[in-house]
Enzyme design. Structure first.
Site, PDB file in Angstrom:
ATOM      1  N   ASP A 158       3.946   7.329  -6.954  1.00 19.41           N
ATOM      2  CA  ASP A 158       5.180   6.968  -6.260  1.00 19.41           C
ATOM      3  C   ASP A 158       6.430   7.127  -7.117  1.00 19.41           C
ATOM      4  O   ASP A 158       7.542   7.032  -6.603  1.00 19.41           O
ATOM      5  CB  ASP A 158       5.094   5.517  -5.766  1.00 19.41           C
ATOM      6  CG  ASP A 158       4.209   5.404  -4.538  1.00 19.41           C
ATOM      7  OD1 ASP A 158       4.165   6.385  -3.783  1.00 19.41           O
ATOM      8  OD2 ASP A 158       3.572   4.360  -4.348  1.00 19.41           O
ATOM      9  N   HIS A 179      -0.853   0.831 -12.175  1.00 20.90           N
ATOM     10  CA  HIS A 179      -1.784   1.089 -11.080  1.00 20.90           C
ATOM     11  C   HIS A 179      -3.028   0.251 -11.304  1.00 20.90           C
ATOM     12  O   HIS A 179      -3.437   0.046 -12.444  1.00 20.90           O
ATOM     13  CB  HIS A 179      -2.161   2.584 -11.040  1.00 20.90           C
ATOM     14  CG  HIS A 179      -2.802   3.015  -9.777  1.00 20.90           C
ATOM     15  ND1 HIS A 179      -4.145   2.851  -9.546  1.00 20.90           N
ATOM     16  CD2 HIS A 179      -2.284   3.595  -8.665  1.00 20.90           C
ATOM     17  CE1 HIS A 179      -4.429   3.327  -8.338  1.00 20.90           C
ATOM     18  NE2 HIS A 179      -3.319   3.783  -7.782  1.00 20.90           N
ATOM     19  N   HIS A 223       0.853  -1.193   0.000  1.00 22.14           N
ATOM     20  CA  HIS A 223       0.000   0.000   0.000  1.00 22.14           C
ATOM     21  C   HIS A 223       0.886   1.239   0.000  1.00 22.14           C
ATOM     22  O   HIS A 223       1.085   1.845  -1.051  1.00 22.14           O
ATOM     23  CB  HIS A 223      -0.925  -0.072   1.209  1.00 22.14           C
ATOM     24  CG  HIS A 223      -2.052   0.905   1.188  1.00 22.14           C
ATOM     25  ND1 HIS A 223      -2.256   1.799   0.175  1.00 22.14           N
ATOM     26  CD2 HIS A 223      -3.071   1.121   2.070  1.00 22.14           C
ATOM     27  CE1 HIS A 223      -3.330   2.512   0.433  1.00 22.14           C
ATOM     28  NE2 HIS A 223      -3.842   2.124   1.582  1.00 22.14           N
TER      29      HIS A 223
HETATM   30  N1  ACO Z   1       6.651  -3.157 -14.402  1.00 22.52           N
HETATM   31  C1  ACO Z   1       6.589  -4.068 -15.407  1.00 22.52           C
HETATM   32  N2  ACO Z   1       5.458  -4.682 -15.800  1.00 22.52           N
HETATM   33  C2  ACO Z   1       4.334  -4.358 -15.135  1.00 22.52           C
HETATM   34  C3  ACO Z   1       4.319  -3.422 -14.087  1.00 22.52           C
HETATM   35  C4  ACO Z   1       5.526  -2.808 -13.734  1.00 22.52           C
HETATM   36  N3  ACO Z   1       5.565  -1.902 -12.758  1.00 22.52           N
HETATM   37  N4  ACO Z   1       3.056  -3.312 -13.622  1.00 22.52           N
HETATM   38  C5  ACO Z   1       2.318  -4.151 -14.343  1.00 22.52           C
HETATM   39  N5  ACO Z   1       3.078  -4.777 -15.268  1.00 22.52           N
HETATM   40  C6  ACO Z   1       2.628  -5.715 -16.305  1.00 22.52           C
HETATM   41  C7  ACO Z   1       2.283  -7.062 -15.710  1.00 22.52           C
HETATM   42  O1  ACO Z   1       3.392  -7.929 -15.727  1.00 22.52           O
HETATM   43  C8  ACO Z   1       1.188  -7.518 -16.635  1.00 22.52           C
HETATM   44  O2  ACO Z   1       1.787  -7.953 -17.846  1.00 22.52           O
HETATM   45  P1  ACO Z   1       1.179  -9.243 -18.622  1.00 22.52           P
HETATM   46  O3  ACO Z   1      -0.241  -8.886 -18.932  1.00 22.52           O
HETATM   47  O4  ACO Z   1       2.042  -9.393 -19.821  1.00 22.52           O
HETATM   48  O5  ACO Z   1       1.298 -10.376 -17.648  1.00 22.52           O
HETATM   49  C9  ACO Z   1       0.435  -6.228 -16.966  1.00 22.52           C
HETATM   50  O6  ACO Z   1       1.404  -5.179 -16.824  1.00 22.52           O
HETATM   51  C10 ACO Z   1      -0.767  -5.951 -16.053  1.00 22.52           C
HETATM   52  O7  ACO Z   1      -0.289  -5.886 -14.719  1.00 22.52           O
HETATM   53  P2  ACO Z   1      -1.087  -6.383 -13.427  1.00 22.52           P
HETATM   54  O8  ACO Z   1      -0.104  -6.922 -12.459  1.00 22.52           O
HETATM   55  O9  ACO Z   1      -2.242  -7.238 -13.830  1.00 22.52           O
HETATM   56  O10 ACO Z   1      -1.675  -5.037 -12.873  1.00 22.52           O
HETATM   57  P3  ACO Z   1      -2.308  -4.844 -11.442  1.00 22.52           P
HETATM   58  O11 ACO Z   1      -3.409  -3.852 -11.586  1.00 22.52           O
HETATM   59  O12 ACO Z   1      -2.646  -6.123 -10.785  1.00 22.52           O
HETATM   60  O13 ACO Z   1      -1.099  -4.241 -10.587  1.00 22.52           O
HETATM   61  C11 ACO Z   1       0.370  -2.702  -9.576  1.00 22.52           C
HETATM   62  C12 ACO Z   1      -0.969  -2.895 -10.305  1.00 22.52           C
HETATM   63  C13 ACO Z   1       0.443  -3.627  -8.348  1.00 22.52           C
HETATM   64  C14 ACO Z   1       0.431  -1.257  -9.069  1.00 22.52           C
HETATM   65  C15 ACO Z   1       1.505  -3.001 -10.557  1.00 22.52           C
HETATM   66  O14 ACO Z   1       1.405  -2.175 -11.682  1.00 22.52           O
HETATM   67  C16 ACO Z   1       2.876  -2.859  -9.894  1.00 22.52           C
HETATM   68  O15 ACO Z   1       3.342  -3.782  -9.238  1.00 22.52           O
HETATM   69  N6  ACO Z   1       3.549  -1.669 -10.062  1.00 22.52           N
HETATM   70  C17 ACO Z   1       4.829  -1.433  -9.445  1.00 22.52           C
HETATM   71  C18 ACO Z   1       4.674  -1.115  -7.969  1.00 22.52           C
HETATM   72  C19 ACO Z   1       4.137   0.291  -7.745  1.00 22.52           C
HETATM   73  O16 ACO Z   1       4.588   1.266  -8.346  1.00 22.52           O
HETATM   74  N7  ACO Z   1       3.149   0.387  -6.838  1.00 22.52           N
HETATM   75  C20 ACO Z   1       2.568   1.676  -6.448  1.00 22.52           C
HETATM   76  C21 ACO Z   1       1.149   1.812  -6.919  1.00 22.52           C
HETATM   77  S1  ACO Z   1       0.512   3.440  -6.509  1.00 22.52           S
HETATM   78  C22 ACO Z   1       0.091   3.370  -4.849  1.00 22.52           C
HETATM   79  O17 ACO Z   1      -0.124   2.326  -4.289  1.00 22.52           O
HETATM   80  C23 ACO Z   1      -0.010   4.656  -4.076  1.00 22.52           C
END
Ligand code: ACO
Length: 466
Positions: free
Chosen positions: A380, A324, A285
């Site tokens: 972030d 996100h 989070h």
């Molecule tokens: N880097 C590389 N690939 C990514 C990233 C990333 N940061 N985020 C998502 N993807 C890819 C996934 O691998 C997936 O690819 P695929 O379809 O080929 O398998 C696709 O994009 C969709 O991603 P999901 O994981 O399904 O997206 P979800 O909505 O579940 O996750 C999340 C969102 C957790 C924020 C994710 O994007 C992530 O881990 N980002 C990095 C961590 C981050 O910056 N978190 C802060 C969020 S803002 C906040 O909380 C205030």
């Protein structure tokens, strides 16, 4: 089998349904069809309960772990359009609030629903400014923590402890008590946050300074040393105030849901907000901004960006600060933070990580891998760089997040308590365990020899003075 159609109870959504504003479902187990009213693009979970295979059947439930497609409340506070990258509080775009408002004004807007008039704002700012002190016993309570206690753990305990100092806050239906709880929480969380930092640093706690504005006072409580008066650079104080506005509320996220869920039991607002702090403590989070800093340091120079992006595409790395769950477009908060970065670096030492971050963003947004997955910078991506420029250590990043989010938690807690449909939060489960077993005395039990318990003992951390 003849199809028999049953209609969902129209009274449950407050009005009759028309044919087009309903969902017809057929239960293939029985062949029966049901018409469920659709309101605001949703069907009521309880309308499923009438769908039964027999009279003594409990009825159909919906299964939605992590509530990814379940609206848990009606809310008029914050609206996010993730596809278009729009964030509005009470109808006001976040961009206008960041440019023209202040954190305390936005806090008022979130809690009371309208922007304050001049006299209302003066009174609100006065009340918050004059409730920033904490009871001396809270100071002693903080002194009891280990020297290396995580500041978020201290904040969590401190907010919970506040409930013992204000027992009248239990009267959650009393408007005066509610107002005082809102004021005290918004005023005292920064004081507790700064105390947790000073405790870690082994520095004496700094009392609030009523002559300073909200963000200025926080910087003073964090960084004041021997000077008679701490006067922070106005550019840094403004940047921090904008960061506070950006983090003030974000609808039904994990911590807000925790506040609403715990608050639905009728507990006092300090205890409910402590639940929000606990949820925010989790690395999924708060906390991604710290990971962004680590990633930028590992990349080291702009020349290494193409190689790093290749590793991300090969799934050996994650591009932290990108992507996100809700925003499938540029997170509007990331754009606003970017605009304030130059201002911050005019007032602080230049950080070469900025250059790497900007180039990394540019190259990722030029790359089909990221655009096709709708991966854009989130809040972030740049916030950690700004906090670092303000000399705030990574352990404090989530604590800083909790300061403005307190306003959102309070607003959501109040809305939840005024909701005529409010009930104690109590999800259902699909039970997957045993049933109807007879108790066996311990001497008669047989089973594997494996003893359940922790693995080999870990070495103990040295204690203070050891
Ligand atoms: N880097 C590389 N690939 C990514 C990233 C990333 N940061 N985020 C998502 N993807 C890819 C996934 O691998 C997936 O690819 P695929 O379809 O080929 O398998 C696709 O994009 C969709 O991603 P999901 O994981 O399904 O997206 P979800 O909505 O579940 O996750 C999340 C969102 C957790 C924020 C994710 O994007 C992530 O881990 N980002 C990095 C961590 C981050 O910056 N978190 C802060 C969020 S803002 C906040 O909380 C205030």
């Amino acid at each position: 089998m003849a199809t028999e159609q049953q209609t969902g109870d129209a009274a449950t959504d407050g009005g009759p349904t028309t044919g087009s504003e309903s969902l017809t479902v057929t239960d293939n187990r029985t062949g029966q069809s049901y018409e469920l009213p659709i309101t605001d693009g949703t069907v009521r979970g309880m309308d499923l309960r009438q769908i039964k295979v027999s009279e003594d059947d409990f009825g159909l439930m919906s299964y939605d772990p992590a509530f990814t497609n379940t609206a848990a409340c009606r809310s008029a506070i914050t609206d996010i359009d993730g596809e278009r990258g729009i964030l509005q509080h009470r109808g006001y775009p976040i961009e206008q609030l960041c440019e023209r408002s202040s954190f305390l004004e936005v806090a008022y807007l979130l809690i009371f629903g309208e922007l304050p008039t001049g006299p209302q704002l003066d009174r609100w700012v006065y009340d918050i400014t004059h409730h920033t002190f904490v009871h001396e016993d809270i100071k002693q309570f903080f002194e009891g923590f280990r020297y290396d206690a995580h500041p978020m753990g201290m904040l969590l305990a401190g907010v919970g402890a506040l409930s013992t100092f204000y027992p009248d806050a239990k009267q959650i239906g009393d408007p005066e008590e509610r107002y005082m709880a809102a004021v005290r929480l918004i005023a005292k969380v920064p004081t507790l946050a700064a105390f947790s930092y000073r405790h870690n640093m082994g520095l004496p706690y700094v009392y609030p300074d009523n002559d300073l504005a909200f963000a200025e006072n926080f910087l003073s409580m964090m960084f004041k040393k021997t000077e008679a008066k701490y006067n922070p650079d106005p550019r840094l104080a403004r940047a921090l105030d904008v960061l506070f506005i950006l983090h003030a509320d974000h609808e039904q996220n994990c911590s807000t849901s925790a506040v609403r869920g715990v608050g639905s039991s009728g507990v006092d607002p300090y205890s409910a907000v402590a639940a929000g702090v606990a949820a925010l403590y989790g690395p999924l989070h708060g906390g991604a901004n710290e990971a962004v800093l680590g990633m930028l340091r590992r990349i080291e120079s702009v020349d290494n960006i193409p190689g790093f992006l290749e590793r991300v595409k090969n799934r050996e790395e994650k591009l932290m600060g990108f992507g996100h769950r809700v925003y499938k477009n540029y997170d509007p908060r990331a754009r606003i933070i970017q605009q304030h970065m130059d201002e911050v670096f005019e007032a602080t030492e230049y950080n070469s990580l900025v250059e790497i971050a900007r180039e990394l963003e540019k190259q990722a947004l030029d790359d089909e891998y990221f655009t096709s997955r709708k991966l854009y910078p989130n809040v972030d991506f740049y916030s950690g760089i700004i906090y670092e420029a303000l000399e705030i250590p990574p352990g404090m990043f989530t604590v800083i997040f909790a300061i403005p989010r307190t306003a959102g938690w309070v607003a959501q807690w109040m809305e939840m308590n005024d909701d005529l449909e409010k009930k104690i939060s109590r999800p259902r489960q699909i039970y997957t365990g045993h049933r109807d077993r007879d108790y066996v005395p311990v001497v008669e039990r047989e089973g594997p020899e494996k003893i359940v318990g922790p693995p080999a003992r870990r070495p103990k951390r040295p204690r203070r003075g050891a």
